[in-house]
Design an enzyme around this catalytic site. Structure first.
Site, mmCIF file in Angstrom:
data_model
loop_
_atom_site.group_PDB
_atom_site.id
_atom_site.type_symbol
_atom_site.label_atom_id
_atom_site.label_comp_id
_atom_site.label_asym_id
_atom_site.label_seq_id
_atom_site.Cartn_x
_atom_site.Cartn_y
_atom_site.Cartn_z
ATOM 1 N N HIS A 1 16.454 3.926 64.045
ATOM 2 C CA HIS A 1 17.886 4.061 64.329
ATOM 3 C C HIS A 1 18.293 3.207 65.518
ATOM 4 C CE1 HIS A 1 21.335 6.201 66.325
ATOM 5 N NE2 HIS A 1 21.817 6.067 65.105
ATOM 6 N N SER B 1 23.164 8.486 59.748
ATOM 7 C CA SER B 1 22.271 7.334 59.867
ATOM 8 C C SER B 1 20.834 7.725 59.561
ATOM 9 C CB SER B 1 22.365 6.736 61.272
ATOM 10 O OG SER B 1 23.666 6.255 61.544
#
Length: 464
Positions: free
Chosen positions: A285, A259
């Site tokens: 995130h 990510s």
């Protein structure tokens, strides 16, 4: 019969056996004059050689058809691969136009970009595109649109015909466009005279690419956001190490690492110092909100300074305004570093003080905590009243916070509380501007501090 042959980049070891066999069958070989030096050993002594100069492609194709229509076997040679900026498309289009019965066979070759890539290491290990900067037959506005699309889409991008005496500005313009979408530290390589005498291989960065070192005999390879340099090579990972089977407890870390790499590829300005980038990656995130690029405000080296304080044992306590912030701070990191989290919002003393004084329990909890832990790091992720209380106590000298995480959320006194926090001098601070914030953001900012030693390797997710 016409063979359209890609003869490779020019080195003897890079011409295919299929190309050699086709040349040996040929009664005539047609091509650009300089290319004959690379195939002469494979041409029959009796075969006719038809060589022409640069930009005589149509003339060469017509001559090949005339010879083939007389019943001869003809080879038309192109450097690299005949289907990549080579003669194959012209020959096939001419056959369609002429309507003749000449058989055509395209014999593939090793392209210059493949040879250049092999010399650079493994730069095209993932999705890539190839763009020619020659505007002789393609308008520049179309080329520029392709450049912008490739840069924005994060393709590894191979550049043909990058620079010449008359076309000296196009590569500089490409660099300018790429820097609007890619980090200046993006890995870049270029190879001049790949596979030939005078070969030169250079690995650099997008920022440091010196376009004057590049000419028409050069292939430039611009990496994606995932590409990196290692021991003089340029590598674009295919993803095997990210996809490999991991122990159950490491799956979350793997997802978080992937990510983070995705986020970096989508940031408008990813080329930031680690003390700024690391907390930014954490908040994006956590929120999937790229507006955090604009909203995350920090004092100089705040995360770095706070991590040093924790590492040295000077910071041992983190005070939060609400229990949700405390819950989001990684317990493994706290245990590993010997740090305690204190949250008194549910403490009876805070409830009693709030009732007596007509203040919020979060505010009362901060007032009590500040007396007990005056030099703690304070992480405010919900209540602006708690942040205003902390600012008032600090301004009066009743506490000396080692650091402040200011991320209250809402509509009443939220922005004002953050303006007040900014006036506190000399305190490392991470703050979310405006109305946005929240417990999850405050907690993830604390986690970015506790794991700051993982920032250089960009390997988040420890203690998950």
């Amino acid at each position: 019969m016409i063979y359209v042959i890609g003869i490779g980049p020019g080195s003897a070891g890079d011409i295919t056996q299929a190309a050699i066999e086709a040349l040996r069958k040929s009664d005539a070989v047609v091509g650009y004059k300089p290319y004959f030096q690379y195939v002469e050993p494979y041409i029959r002594p009796s075969a006719r050689r038809v060589d022409t100069g640069m930009r005589h492609e149509v003339e060469r194709a017509e001559q090949a058809f005339r010879l083939a229509e007389e019943g001869q076997v003809v080879s038309v040679i192109s450097s690299g691969d005949a289907g990549i900026y080579g003669m194959a498309s012209l020959i096939l289009e001419m056959k369609r136009q002429r309507g003749g019965g000449v058989d055509i066979e395209v014999v593939p070759g090793i392209s210059a970009f493949q040879k250049a890539a092999s010399l650079l290491g493994a730069p095209i290990g993932h999705d890539f595109c190839v763009i020619s900067l020659s505007d002789l037959m393609t308008p520049w506005r179309i080329i520029e649109k392709r450049i912008e699309t490739a840069a924005e889409a994060d393709f590894v991008t191979v550049v043909y015909n990058p620079r010449s005496e008359s076309r000296y500005w196009q590569l500089e313009r490409l660099k300018e466009l790429f820097l609007q979408h890619r980090s200046p530290s993006t890995a870049v390589g270029f190879v001049r005279q790949a596979g030939r005498e005078g070969q030169k291989v250079v690995v650099t960065t997008l920022k440091d690419l010196r376009t004057e070192q590049v000419d028409m005999f050069t292939v430039v390879v611009i990496g994606s956001s995932q590409s990196y340099q290692w021991q003089g090579t340029l590598i674009t990972p295919r993803g095997y190490y990210h996809e490999e089977a991991l122990p159950e407890e490491a799956v979350g870390q793997s997802i978080m690492r992937r990510s983070f790499h995705t986020i970096i590829g989508e940031l408008r300005q990813p080329d930031l110092p680690s003390w700024r980038l690391w907390p930014l990656l954490h908040v994006v995130h956590t929120t999937a909100d790229f507006d955090m690029e604009n909203l995350l405000w920090t004092t100089e080296r705040a995360v770095e300074r706070l991590y040093d304080g924790v590492r040295k044992g000077d910071i041992t306590t983190i005070v939060t305004d609400v229990s949700m912030v405390a819950s989001g701070i990684r317990k493994g990191a706290l245990q590993r570093l010997g740090v305690e989290v204190v949250c008194l919002i549910n403490d009876p003393r805070a409830a009693e003080m709030a009732h007596e004084l007509g203040i919020t329990r979060a505010q009362a909890g901060i007032r009590i905590s500040a007396r007990q832990h005056p030099s703690a790091v304070f992480a405010i992720g919900n209540a602006p009243t708690a942040l205003l209380e902390l600012c008032d106590l600090a301004r009066k000298g009743l506490c000396t916070p080692s650091g402040i995480i200011a991320a209250p959320v809402g509509f009443v006194h939220v922005e004002e509380s953050k303006h007040a926090a900014k006036t506190l001098q000399g305190i490392p601070m991470l703050l979310i501007e405006g109305r946005k914030g929240g417990s999850a953001i405050a907690a993830t900012l604390v986690n970015s501090i506790l794991t700051y030693d993982d920032a250089p390797s960009l390997n988040p997710g420890r203690d998950l």
